[in-house]
Design an enzyme around this catalytic site. Structure first.
Site, PDB file in Angstrom:
ATOM      1  N   ASN A  57       2.882 -11.213  13.601  1.00 51.28           N
ATOM      2  CA  ASN A  57       3.991 -10.578  12.887  1.00 51.28           C
ATOM      3  C   ASN A  57       3.644  -9.158  12.467  1.00 51.28           C
ATOM      4  O   ASN A  57       4.469  -8.236  12.564  1.00 51.28           O
ATOM      5  CB  ASN A  57       4.358 -11.390  11.646  1.00 51.28           C
ATOM      6  CG  ASN A  57       5.089 -12.680  11.977  1.00 51.28           C
ATOM      7  OD1 ASN A  57       5.532 -12.890  13.096  1.00 51.28           O
ATOM      8  ND2 ASN A  57       5.210 -13.554  10.992  1.00 51.28           N
ATOM      9  N   ARG A 409      17.413 -13.822  25.307  1.00 49.18           N
ATOM     10  CA  ARG A 409      16.035 -14.173  25.666  1.00 49.18           C
ATOM     11  C   ARG A 409      16.071 -15.537  26.333  1.00 49.18           C
ATOM     12  O   ARG A 409      16.844 -16.406  25.954  1.00 49.18           O
ATOM     13  CB  ARG A 409      15.130 -14.262  24.438  1.00 49.18           C
ATOM     14  CG  ARG A 409      15.063 -13.008  23.582  1.00 49.18           C
ATOM     15  CD  ARG A 409      14.046 -13.195  22.448  1.00 49.18           C
ATOM     16  NE  ARG A 409      14.223 -12.220  21.387  1.00 49.18           N
ATOM     17  CZ  ARG A 409      13.696 -10.996  21.380  1.00 49.18           C
ATOM     18  NH1 ARG A 409      12.963 -10.613  22.397  1.00 49.18           N
ATOM     19  NH2 ARG A 409      13.901 -10.178  20.371  1.00 49.18           N
ATOM     20  N   ARG A 439      14.144  -6.582  22.431  1.00 49.74           N
ATOM     21  CA  ARG A 439      12.836  -5.984  22.208  1.00 49.74           C
ATOM     22  C   ARG A 439      11.684  -6.914  22.594  1.00 49.74           C
ATOM     23  O   ARG A 439      11.646  -8.075  22.208  1.00 49.74           O
ATOM     24  CB  ARG A 439      12.685  -5.575  20.744  1.00 49.74           C
ATOM     25  CG  ARG A 439      11.393  -4.824  20.460  1.00 49.74           C
ATOM     26  CD  ARG A 439      11.296  -4.440  19.006  1.00 49.74           C
ATOM     27  NE  ARG A 439      12.232  -3.396  18.654  1.00 49.74           N
ATOM     28  CZ  ARG A 439      13.011  -3.422  17.576  1.00 49.74           C
ATOM     29  NH1 ARG A 439      12.988  -4.459  16.771  1.00 49.74           N
ATOM     30  NH2 ARG A 439      13.830  -2.418  17.322  1.00 49.74           N
ATOM     31  N   HIS A 469      23.876  -9.754  21.394  1.00 47.62           N
ATOM     32  CA  HIS A 469      22.992 -10.743  20.775  1.00 47.62           C
ATOM     33  C   HIS A 469      23.649 -12.117  20.698  1.00 47.62           C
ATOM     34  O   HIS A 469      23.015 -13.098  20.341  1.00 47.62           O
ATOM     35  CB  HIS A 469      22.619 -10.246  19.365  1.00 47.62           C
ATOM     36  CG  HIS A 469      21.576 -11.053  18.669  1.00 47.62           C
ATOM     37  ND1 HIS A 469      21.855 -11.815  17.542  1.00 47.62           N
ATOM     38  CD2 HIS A 469      20.257 -11.234  18.936  1.00 47.62           C
ATOM     39  CE1 HIS A 469      20.750 -12.414  17.140  1.00 47.62           C
ATOM     40  NE2 HIS A 469      19.777 -12.090  17.956  1.00 47.62           N
ATOM     41  N   TYR A 502      12.151 -23.471  17.153  1.00 54.33           N
ATOM     42  CA  TYR A 502      13.105 -22.863  16.222  1.00 54.33           C
ATOM     43  C   TYR A 502      14.178 -23.894  15.867  1.00 54.33           C
ATOM     44  O   TYR A 502      14.605 -24.672  16.721  1.00 54.33           O
ATOM     45  CB  TYR A 502      13.812 -21.658  16.856  1.00 54.33           C
ATOM     46  CG  TYR A 502      12.956 -20.466  17.184  1.00 54.33           C
ATOM     47  CD1 TYR A 502      11.570 -20.494  17.058  1.00 54.33           C
ATOM     48  CD2 TYR A 502      13.539 -19.298  17.654  1.00 54.33           C
ATOM     49  CE1 TYR A 502      10.803 -19.389  17.377  1.00 54.33           C
ATOM     50  CE2 TYR A 502      12.785 -18.173  17.982  1.00 54.33           C
ATOM     51  CZ  TYR A 502      11.414 -18.241  17.849  1.00 54.33           C
ATOM     52  OH  TYR A 502      10.663 -17.144  18.166  1.00 54.33           O
ATOM     53  N   ARG A 598      15.543 -17.019   5.267  1.00 52.30           N
ATOM     54  CA  ARG A 598      14.155 -17.213   5.683  1.00 52.30           C
ATOM     55  C   ARG A 598      13.279 -15.989   5.456  1.00 52.30           C
ATOM     56  O   ARG A 598      12.176 -16.070   4.951  1.00 52.30           O
ATOM     57  CB  ARG A 598      14.099 -17.582   7.176  1.00 52.30           C
ATOM     58  CG  ARG A 598      12.688 -17.893   7.668  1.00 52.30           C
ATOM     59  CD  ARG A 598      12.618 -17.857   9.184  1.00 52.30           C
ATOM     60  NE  ARG A 598      12.616 -16.500   9.700  1.00 52.30           N
ATOM     61  CZ  ARG A 598      13.200 -16.134  10.829  1.00 52.30           C
ATOM     62  NH1 ARG A 598      13.882 -17.009  11.527  1.00 52.30           N
ATOM     63  NH2 ARG A 598      13.142 -14.878  11.246  1.00 52.30           N
ATOM     64  N   HIS A 626      16.003 -20.770  12.007  1.00 53.39           N
ATOM     65  CA  HIS A 626      16.713 -19.746  12.773  1.00 53.39           C
ATOM     66  C   HIS A 626      18.223 -19.917  12.746  1.00 53.39           C
ATOM     67  O   HIS A 626      18.968 -19.033  13.169  1.00 53.39           O
ATOM     68  CB  HIS A 626      16.209 -19.775  14.229  1.00 53.39           C
ATOM     69  CG  HIS A 626      16.576 -18.603  15.048  1.00 53.39           C
ATOM     70  ND1 HIS A 626      17.532 -18.647  16.033  1.00 53.39           N
ATOM     71  CD2 HIS A 626      16.101 -17.325  15.039  1.00 53.39           C
ATOM     72  CE1 HIS A 626      17.637 -17.456  16.605  1.00 53.39           C
ATOM     73  NE2 HIS A 626      16.790 -16.636  16.020  1.00 53.39           N
TER      74      HIS A 626
END
Length: 733
Positions: A57, A409, A439, A469, A502, A598, A626
């Protein structure tokens, strides 16, 4: 106590005192991740995992967030954040917060985790611990496996300071010429991209009895360091140390100037590894001032950018040890269950695949969806046997005419990609928006885009100025004399690997209005449509922000009228000032607000007269939370939504996002029960304080421990069917 509209107007809710800093809030999130590596209740190898996640992270934080702040300082940007900080002020606060955290992480590994690893048979040895036979073995290993791939790079008037890859591990070496006494600097890359970082010793060389050992070995950089004389023949090795650098990786793509977005992004990716400026240097604390000065000068950085480490660098590599055969030191394995309403479909599919025999009265996923909307909750319910099943059956179903999908993704061996290619080969119309600007997944997405195009899939790369997205699939199917549209709208990526890690929710539906909305959305994404209104969907950047604000304001009005009003919202991040101000006003009107956030939360709860009715928790556990779920009580006539958007300016203004209402009464009840379970957590939940710090919840008095993620596993194991429909439970669609 509620306030009148006049009192609202007298307060300036834009003042800095009402906001927490975005970057410091993120650091608080990563601190909670680090705590999981220190918590003795966490299984030992999972503690290594959380330490690795903390490090990973931080890498991204420096590559993206810190690099952006440095660029703002360089450009003399004077604009203040909502909490009143300058870019330079934020950098100083980040450094002040981070240094003790990093020290704590490394102390915990050396003093707690490493000794405990020894006790369970994992021995990461230092060279000072090795016996003669072990050193001899590693010397031969160096000559045969390592030496041929090493390239020492000197720095002197004839050799410029070497280019070094982002996140690469290196040895800095100071050598002395014995003939003239001159001291020189050289760099040797530790080739962890070619060789394992952890070099095992053969079992016959273990000091411990084989029955007491699981893995014994040393670090690759230590093997290289012990054999540096082979690289610098005739020179005296004065000192060496390990270092690692982090570069800016948040490259801007000039989309409006690019003739081909795919080519433009490929060109920018190639720059990321070597051309970004250095934002951080991690170096062993033992390094001399000579080596530090050489690196700082060569990398053009200041002392504030140098992080001295006592111990191993790049602790995220420790996740290697999760592969060791010690199940008792890991979380118990979890196998996602089949969604109850899809069990008959799976039974038929399995029989067909195994022996080609069809069962009596076969049932497909489309028949199940026609019976009523289906909500799926991952990873507790199987992604493969729900969302993937929906797409793969669509690819092979002769009645399906078209499949349209957004991909942000996906996994490296994606069954979904294979299904889309197969659908195109089956002469269906297949259109996929592959977001090339996701990204750190740009390269992977480019590869998928090329494969899909070669198979005849219509591929588009996104919209200029916006990231796509949203998580949506539209399937168009001919049934007798009519066309029916089936949809999946979710909170998570179409990625079979992360679907096991997730927590996400999604809805499968054949609601005609949702199908019409997604048809309009895909026309916007693939063509020149300028659709501005949708029947049911909340779409960013068109309608999502105003609709969310109106929903919050409605709760405020109800509270002022003395009616029941409540908001419960679960998301990854809450940053947007306009939505925060709307929540403050709702709180002042008397609305009870529960926020499950979160990561980043810039709202300050518990401020007298402003946010006394707002509580915020964060859940950090085995799975990455998520899902995004938004509940508005509406005086007992509740509305509830799920979707891809967090409450951040980037999601509301610079991304294409979709949030859908969930209208079937039983599914609304299921989602509300989920939110209640999250809110009741007293094991993994942390409560946000008004000063920005977090306190972990613990059971009070005789209360039992409630871990939301474990509760969801138990419910899934018990096969409780929240989705069972009765005649009056179907969606109005």
């Amino acid at each position: 106590m509620s306030k009148t509209e006049k009192e609202f107007g007298e307060m300036n809710l834009k003042e800095a005192q009402y906001y927490l800093n975005r970057e410091l809030s993120w650091l608080e999130f990563n601190k909670r991740v680090l705590y999981e590596s220190e918590d003795p209740r966490t299984p030992l190898l999972e503690r290594l995992k959380f330490s690795g996640i903390f490090s990973s992270n931080l890498d991204e934080f420096f590559m993206v967030r810190v690099s952006t702040l440095k660029e703002q300082v360089e450009a003399k940007v004077s604009q203040l954040t909502p909490d009143g900080r300058t870019p330079q002020g934020q950098l100083e606060e980040i450094e002040k917060t981070l240094r003790p955290l990093i020290t704590k992480q490394h102390e915990d590994f050396e003093q707690e985790l490493r000794p405990q690893l020894n006790q369970v048979g994992i021995h990461l040895l230092s060279y000072t611990d090795l016996k003669e036979q072990q050193i001899e073995y590693l010397g031969n290993y160096f000559k045969q496996q390592i030496f041929p791939v090493l390239t020492p790079l000197a720095v002197d008037p004839g050799h410029p300071f070497p280019k070094m890859a982002n996140l690469s591990l290196n040895l800095a070496v100071a050598v002395v010429n014995p003939h003239n006494g001159q001291e020189n600097f050289a760099r040797v890359k530790v080739p962890t991209d070619l060789l394992p970082r952890f070099i095992p010793l053969p079992s016959h060389l273990w000091e411990q009895p084989q029955s007491e050992g699981v893995w014994v070995g040393v670090l690759l950089e230590e093997v290289i360091a012990d054999n540096l004389s082979s690289l610098f023949a005739g020179m005296k090795i004065k000192e060496f140390c390990v270092f690692r650098l982090t570069r800016d990786a948040d490259f801007p793509v000039q989309e409006d100037e690019a003739d081909d977005l795919l080519i433009a992004i490929q060109q920018e990716i190639s720059k990321r590894h070597f051309q970004g400026f250095t934002v951080r240097l991690e170096i062993q604390k033992s390094a001399s001032s000579f080596i530090k000065e050489m690196l700082m000068r060569g990398l053009n950085i200041g002392r504030d950018d140098v992080y001295e480490i006592a111990g191993l660098l790049n602790l995220k590599d420790l996740m290697f040890f999760l592969s060791t055969p010690l199940p008792e030191l890991k979380d118990p394995p979890w196998i996602p269950v089949l969604p109850p309403r899809l069990r008959q479909v799976h039974k038929y599919q399995t029989a067909l695949e195994n022996n080609g025999m069809e069962l009596a009265q076969p049932e497909d996923v489309f028949a199940v969806i026609r019976q009523g909307d289906l909500l799926v909750h991952h990873p507790y319910e199987s992604f493969r046997d729900s969302v993937e099943l929906f797409i793969t059956q669509a690819a092979d179903d002769p009645q399906v005419l078209a499949i349209k999908m957004t991909l942000y993704r996906t996994s490296g061996d994606s069954p979904i990609i294979k299904a889309l290619i197969r659908a195109a080969q089956n002469r269906k119309q297949v259109a996929v928006l592959v977001e090339l600007k996701a990204r750190f997944d740009e390269e992977s997405n480019i590869n998928w885009a090329k494969q899909l195009e070669e198979a005849g899939v219509h591929v588009v790369y996104g919209l200029v100025g916006l990231k796509t997205h949203t998580k949506t699939v539209l399937v168009v199917r001919k049934e007798e004399q009519e066309i029916r549209r089936y949809v999946h709208i979710g909170t998570g990526n179409y990625n079979s690997k992360t679907a096991k890690l997730y927590t996400d929710v999604g809805i499968l539906s054949c609601c005609e209005e949702l199908g019409e909305d997604l048809t309009d959305l895909f026309n916007y994404l693939t063509g020149f449509s300028q659709q501005q209104s949708y029947r049911k969907l909340l779409v960013a950047p068109v309608s999502l922000r105003p609709r969310l604000i109106s929903l919050i304001e409605r709760e405020s009005e109800l509270a002022q009228q003395g009616k029941s009003a409540q908001i419960t919202a679960k998301m990854n991040s809450l940053v947007d000032p306009q939505l925060i101000q709307a929540l403050y006003q709702a709180s002042m009107a008397g609305v009870k607000i529960q926020l499950i956030v979160r990561g980043i939360c810039c709202l300050r709860p518990g401020l007298e007269g402003v946010s006394e009715n707002i509580e915020v928790i964060s859940i950090i556990g085995r799975y990455l939370e998520h899902s995004r779920i938004f509940y508005f009580h509406n005086d007992r006539d509740s509305e509830i939504f799920i979707g891809s958007a967090d409450w951040m300016p980037r999601n509301l203004d610079r991304r294409v996002e979709v949030v859908t209402p969930v209208e079937a009464p039983n599914l609304k009840q299921q989602l509300k029960e989920m939110l209640d379970i999250f809110w009741s957590d007293n094991r993994q939940a942390w409560e946000l304080q008004s000063d920005g710090s977090y306190h972990q919840r613990h059971p009070q008095n005789e209360d039992p421990e409630r871990n939301a993620q474990l509760i969801f596993m138990e419910k899934a194991t018990q096969s409780i069917d929240f989705s069972r429909l009765t005649s009056n439970q179907k969606s109005e669609c």
